[in-house]
Write an enzyme that holds these catalytic residues in place. Structure first.
Site, PDB file in Angstrom:
ATOM      1  N   ARG A 242       0.852  -1.187   0.000  1.00 28.46           N
ATOM      2  CA  ARG A 242       0.000   0.000   0.000  1.00 28.46           C
ATOM      3  C   ARG A 242       0.885   1.231   0.000  1.00 28.46           C
ATOM      4  O   ARG A 242       1.902   1.277   0.727  1.00 28.46           O
ATOM      5  CB  ARG A 242      -0.884   0.023   1.264  1.00 28.46           C
ATOM      6  CG  ARG A 242      -2.031  -0.956   1.264  1.00 28.46           C
ATOM      7  CD  ARG A 242      -3.108  -0.593   0.246  1.00 28.46           C
ATOM      8  NE  ARG A 242      -4.225  -1.511   0.238  1.00 28.46           N
ATOM      9  CZ  ARG A 242      -4.374  -2.534  -0.598  1.00 28.46           C
ATOM     10  NH1 ARG A 242      -3.468  -2.788  -1.518  1.00 28.46           N
ATOM     11  NH2 ARG A 242      -5.455  -3.310  -0.542  1.00 28.46           N
ATOM     12  N   HIS A 290      -0.787  -0.568  -9.963  1.00 33.95           N
ATOM     13  CA  HIS A 290      -1.411  -1.549  -9.048  1.00 33.95           C
ATOM     14  C   HIS A 290      -1.714  -2.842  -9.814  1.00 33.95           C
ATOM     15  O   HIS A 290      -2.838  -3.374  -9.754  1.00 33.95           O
ATOM     16  CB  HIS A 290      -2.689  -0.961  -8.429  1.00 33.95           C
ATOM     17  CG  HIS A 290      -3.086  -1.648  -7.145  1.00 33.95           C
ATOM     18  ND1 HIS A 290      -3.506  -0.972  -6.023  1.00 33.95           N
ATOM     19  CD2 HIS A 290      -3.144  -2.960  -6.812  1.00 33.95           C
ATOM     20  CE1 HIS A 290      -3.808  -1.831  -5.058  1.00 33.95           C
ATOM     21  NE2 HIS A 290      -3.587  -3.052  -5.521  1.00 33.95           N
TER      22      HIS A 290
HETATM   23  C1  OXD Z   1      -5.286  -5.521  -3.101  1.00 29.05           C
HETATM   24  C2  OXD Z   1      -5.537  -6.388  -4.259  1.00 29.05           C
HETATM   25  O1  OXD Z   1      -5.763  -5.782  -2.008  1.00 29.05           O
HETATM   26  O2  OXD Z   1      -5.229  -5.928  -5.391  1.00 29.05           O
HETATM   27  O3  OXD Z   1      -4.587  -4.523  -3.300  1.00 29.05           O
HETATM   28  O4  OXD Z   1      -5.997  -7.507  -4.095  1.00 29.05           O
END
Ligand code: OXD
Length: 327
Positions: A242, A290
């Site tokens: 994160r 991400h």
């Molecule tokens: C998260 C995912 O929790 O992508 O970031 O699963």
């Protein structure tokens, strides 16, 4: 409903990403043919004809970034399954009922993807690929000395299901891997340290720091100027956990000062990363959106279905979030 027959389980999919709601609905319906699976009308995929009918009261919900009023509209929910590994966004949801069970995904195919992502970065670092990419922009030909695996000791912060998977993968690939956890843990081939008294020792032994810990009150801003300064010289940061674990300004300052050689960032305080953010154009930062371990919907739906079946049998399931711990 036929009198005397139990009502079918009602499952609501509440996903903030267009397309994801339908994918989850279809995967869950395939795994749970006896259940009634519908998409929340307050989400992009449920806004049209695919939305749950009026008055649909779900037993369970599955999703990511549920609408602000979801829990007020669904008072009969018995629990919420996160369609991702993390639950910090759910824990910050203003309408989340205090006692509602939250269940997160456990690996569900993500461990392998994340392990490959980290291994690829390590091999790039070892082979000096970033330096070659920079040389190419100047049409500059120069062979550089790479790093051996022994010169790149890896430290992984967070050795839960995903972190342990990544740690084992990197150890099998020949890297020296240490983990840092909240408490004692055993991971094959990996020394796991814990406790505040060993944090500095852990950092000092690390050249490539990989973040895989959940965002909690304890981990927010954990990686600041002091932590980065403890890494072995020419260190590298890989963040697949994160964004809030890292103090952005301290990271840029450490890169500019040369304390840190580079960073690979897959997660950010604000996502999508704003176009004006300095990370986008920093020569020593590699940004990915991400994407290190996208949710594998079919595998994840199978996991959710298996957990629902276990709950129906009265069994305990893994991934149940401990709200006091924050994951
Ligand atoms: C998260 C995912 O929790 O992508 O970031 O699963």
């Amino acid at each position: 409903m036929i009198a005397g027959m139990p009502a079918p389980m009602r499952l609501l999919v509440a996903h903030s990403e267009p397309g994801a709601g339908r994918a989850w609905r279809d995967a869950l319906a395939a795994r749970l043919p006896a259940a009634h699976v519908a998409i929340d009308p307050g989400t992009p995929d449920g806004a049209g004809p695919d939305g749950a009918p009026p008055g649909f009261e779900a037993d369970w919900a599955v999703g990511w970034g549920p609408p602000a009023d979801l829990f007020a509209r669904q008072p009969r929910l018995r629990g919420f399954f996160s369609s991702g590994a993390g639950v910090d966004h759910l824990l910050r949801h203003p309408g989340l009922p205090a006692a509602l069970p939250l269940i997160r995904l456990e690996d569900a195919g993500m461990g392998e993807l994340m392990a490959d992502y980290c291994l690829l970065e390590l091999l790039r670092i070892a082979g000096r690929h970033d330096a070659y990419a920079a040389q190419q922009t100047r049409a500059h030909w120069e062979e550089l000395t790479g790093y051996t695996r022994a010169e790149l000791p890896v430290g992984i912060v967070g050795v839960g299901v995903l972190g342990a998977h990544v740690a084992r993968h990197l150890a099998r690939a020949g890297f020296t891997v240490r983990g840092f956890a909240r408490g004692p843990k055993l991971v094959d081939g990996v020394e796991v340290m814990h406790g505040a008294s060993r944090w500095q020792e852990f950092l000092e032994a690390t050249r490539v720091l990989i973040l895989l810990a959940p965002r909690t009150a304890e981990t927010e801003d954990l990686i600041d100027a002091a932590a980065l300064a403890r890494l072995r010289p020419g260190g590298w940061l890989i963040n697949v956990a994160r964004g809030a674990l890292v103090v952005d300004a301290d990271l840029v300052a450490a890169l500019d000062a040369g304390t840190l050689a580079g960073a690979t960032l897959d997660v950010f305080r604000e996502e999508p990363l704003p176009a004006s953010h300095p990370f986008w154009h920093h020569p020593r930062i590699r940004v990915t959106p991400h994407s290190s371990a996208p949710t594998q919907v079919a595998v994840s739906a199978a996991q959710v279905a298996a957990k629902l079946a276990a709950i129906a049998r009265g069994e305990a399931v893994g991934g149940l979030v401990d709200r006091t711990r924050g994951y």
